[in-house]
Design an enzyme around this catalytic site. Structure first.
Site, PDB file in Angstrom:
ATOM      1  N   ASN A  69       0.873  -1.173   0.000  1.00 51.47           N
ATOM      2  CA  ASN A  69       0.000   0.000   0.000  1.00 51.47           C
ATOM      3  C   ASN A  69       0.910   1.222   0.000  1.00 51.47           C
ATOM      4  O   ASN A  69       1.422   1.634   1.047  1.00 51.47           O
ATOM      5  CB  ASN A  69      -0.905  -0.028   1.236  1.00 51.47           C
ATOM      6  CG  ASN A  69      -1.882   1.142   1.290  1.00 51.47           C
ATOM      7  OD1 ASN A  69      -1.795   2.075   0.509  1.00 51.47           O
ATOM      8  ND2 ASN A  69      -2.807   1.090   2.230  1.00 51.47           N
ATOM      9  N   ARG A 127      -2.402  -1.866  -3.769  1.00 51.02           N
ATOM     10  CA  ARG A 127      -3.555  -0.989  -3.612  1.00 51.02           C
ATOM     11  C   ARG A 127      -3.420   0.185  -4.577  1.00 51.02           C
ATOM     12  O   ARG A 127      -2.395   0.862  -4.622  1.00 51.02           O
ATOM     13  CB  ARG A 127      -3.629  -0.450  -2.185  1.00 51.02           C
ATOM     14  CG  ARG A 127      -4.819   0.490  -1.980  1.00 51.02           C
ATOM     15  CD  ARG A 127      -4.543   1.505  -0.907  1.00 51.02           C
ATOM     16  NE  ARG A 127      -5.677   2.409  -0.706  1.00 51.02           N
ATOM     17  CZ  ARG A 127      -5.610   3.524  -0.003  1.00 51.02           C
ATOM     18  NH1 ARG A 127      -4.476   3.886   0.565  1.00 51.02           N
ATOM     19  NH2 ARG A 127      -6.680   4.287   0.122  1.00 51.02           N
ATOM     20  N   HIS A 143     -12.393   4.009  -0.144  1.00 49.07           N
ATOM     21  CA  HIS A 143     -12.394   3.045   0.969  1.00 49.07           C
ATOM     22  C   HIS A 143     -13.107   1.751   0.571  1.00 49.07           C
ATOM     23  O   HIS A 143     -13.699   1.066   1.408  1.00 49.07           O
ATOM     24  CB  HIS A 143     -13.081   3.630   2.217  1.00 49.07           C
ATOM     25  CG  HIS A 143     -12.412   4.836   2.784  1.00 49.07           C
ATOM     26  ND1 HIS A 143     -13.118   5.897   3.336  1.00 49.07           N
ATOM     27  CD2 HIS A 143     -11.096   5.168   2.884  1.00 49.07           C
ATOM     28  CE1 HIS A 143     -12.275   6.813   3.760  1.00 49.07           C
ATOM     29  NE2 HIS A 143     -11.043   6.397   3.493  1.00 49.07           N
ATOM     30  N   ARG A 156     -10.897  17.250   6.519  1.00 51.05           N
ATOM     31  CA  ARG A 156     -11.681  17.573   5.323  1.00 51.05           C
ATOM     32  C   ARG A 156     -13.079  18.046   5.722  1.00 51.05           C
ATOM     33  O   ARG A 156     -13.668  17.523   6.666  1.00 51.05           O
ATOM     34  CB  ARG A 156     -11.802  16.357   4.416  1.00 51.05           C
ATOM     35  CG  ARG A 156     -10.485  15.816   3.917  1.00 51.05           C
ATOM     36  CD  ARG A 156     -10.702  14.586   3.048  1.00 51.05           C
ATOM     37  NE  ARG A 156      -9.459  13.851   2.837  1.00 51.05           N
ATOM     38  CZ  ARG A 156      -9.356  12.533   2.868  1.00 51.05           C
ATOM     39  NH1 ARG A 156     -10.424  11.786   3.086  1.00 51.05           N
ATOM     40  NH2 ARG A 156      -8.192  11.951   2.671  1.00 51.05           N
ATOM     41  N   GLU A 185      -8.356  -4.343   5.433  1.00 46.73           N
ATOM     42  CA  GLU A 185      -8.271  -4.085   3.998  1.00 46.73           C
ATOM     43  C   GLU A 185      -7.228  -4.975   3.330  1.00 46.73           C
ATOM     44  O   GLU A 185      -7.432  -5.446   2.210  1.00 46.73           O
ATOM     45  CB  GLU A 185      -7.939  -2.610   3.773  1.00 46.73           C
ATOM     46  CG  GLU A 185      -9.048  -1.666   4.226  1.00 46.73           C
ATOM     47  CD  GLU A 185      -8.580  -0.230   4.309  1.00 46.73           C
ATOM     48  OE1 GLU A 185      -8.756   0.500   3.325  1.00 46.73           O
ATOM     49  OE2 GLU A 185      -8.037   0.149   5.370  1.00 46.73           O
TER      50      GLU A 185
END
Length: 403
Positions: A7, A91, A180, A241, A387
């Site tokens: 990743n 990923r 995600h 954010r 993940e």
């Protein structure tokens, strides 16, 4: 079958090594400060003390070489030789509209990913750098791209299109993509398993919580809507954010403060959300700890986050028509009980009833737990995210011809 998962992010690589025949993790770790100087690798092998080594990595290729050298270290590594690795899974944050599932990587795939770089300019360059570095270092084995956006490619047209000029979608790819994906996929699978049903028979709302937060409406195992959009900025409030806001605010503030597009993008992505409300850029655990201790600004930011989560959950319950479970994943550990308690308050009209004691003692960092009341028609679960396991499953499926 030994599978290495990479990743690659801004200036780091997170890696995990799986023995797929036994579904066990052989090692996990990180290389940090790639290209910045003072880089280092840290690795954990089950049953051993953590390993740490400072080593210069001037490129992602050098970082991959360091990972392989560490995995085969005669004293610290779980492998005796690099040739034991069967395949590498990568990923990739954005696959545009072209990639609806994981694919073996070749030159055409690399160029296709490069063509959507403008949709994820902070993520695609390190993703590609890691792929190219790993393929150069491990040229004789399959490399597989697993896309964050692929899980959401099942969304119907009316859900992923924006009410904007058609030409923007046709010429520039402006649409909802979602992110995600691996986390939502894992949460949906585990939610169905905990309900004791096949995924095709479940309607779920899955919630990925970390510094970035997103929700997904999952019907019959497929994403039918998700809160993030063209970019990870849309949706609910997050750590730094803003999430969805009045689209008139950006041009208004650009004029008022003489901001450039880049200035505004930086503010909305890095100085908004909880950081904007509190004036502090804290990691999530510190933010929650201060809120629980009574810090007024942190408590206000938490109330804002929970309120927006509640609105999304209610909206997705309406979109699904029937809701079987709400699944919280990712950073739902110490302190997250308060977010769940506030987000799910007064939701009996949706069939959601939280057990306060279960919720307050739940620790989803290392175990799956039900936190809803026994008589709640809709179950609520907290689970550790995994993940990397999803990435490994995708690689193994391709290698076994299951696609």
């Amino acid at each position: 079958m030994i599978i290495l998962i990479l990743n690659c992010r801004g200036f780091s690589i997170h890696f995990q090594l799986f023995d797929w025949s036994t579904r066990t993790v052989l090692a996990r770790g990180d290389v940090d400060r790639i290209e910045l100087g003072d880089s280092f690798i840290s690795m954990e092998v089950p049953g051993r003390d953590p390993y740490h080594l400072e080593s210069d990595c001037s490129s992602f290729g050098a970082a991959v070489a360091l990972i392989l050298a560490t995995l085969t270290h005669p004293l610290e590594g779980p492998l005796s030789r690099v040739e034991q690795i069967t395949a590498v899974g990568h990923r990739v944050v954005h696959g545009g509209e072209r990639f609806t599932s994981s694919v073996p990587i070749d030159g055409k795939v690399i160029e296709a990913v490069r063509s959507v770089e403008e949709l994820a300019p902070l993520h695609i360059p390190p993703n590609l750098a890691g792929i190219e570095g790993a393929m150069a270092t491990l040229p004789g084995i399959p490399h597989v791209a697993v896309f964050d956006t692929a899980f959401h490619q099942a969304m119907p047209l009316h859900a992923y299109l924006y009410p904007l000029p058609w030409e923007w979608y046709e010429q520039h790819g402006v649409r909802r993509y979602g992110f995600h994906g691996a986390s939502h996929c894992h949460a949906a699978r585990r939610g169905a398993a905990l309900l004791g049903r096949e995924p095709a028979l479940c309607n779920l709302v899955t919630i990925h919580i970390g510094n970035g937060i997103s929700l997904c409406a999952v019907e019959g195992g497929c994403s039918i809507d998700t809160s993030m959009g063209l970019t990870p900025l849309e949706g609910t409030m997050m750590g730094t954010r803003c999430g969805s806001i009045d689209p008139g605010i950006p041009p208004f503030m650009m004029q008022e403060e003489q901001l450039s597009p880049r200035d505004l993008d930086r503010i909305l992505n890095q100085r908004s959300g909880a950081a904007g409300i509190t004036g502090l850029k804290l990691d999530r655990s510190a933010f929650l700890a201060r809120a629980i201790a009574g810090d007024e600004r942190c408590l206000l930011a938490l109330e804002m986050e929970a309120y927006r989560l509640r609105k999304h959950i209610g909206g997705y319950a309406a979109a699904l028509g029937r809701l079987d479970a709400v699944v919280f994943s990712a950073a739902s550990g110490e302190g997250e009980w308060l977010v769940r308690e506030k987000a799910l308050a007064d939701m009996a009209c949706f069939g959601i009833g939280l057990d306060r004691e279960r919720n307050r003692t739940a620790r989803s960092v290392d175990r799956e737990e039900r936190v809803s009341a026994d008589d709640s028609p809709v179950a609520v679960y907290v689970i550790p995210t995994d993940e990397e396991m999803v990435y490994a499953e995708e690689v193994a499926a391709l290698l076994n011809g299951q696609g």
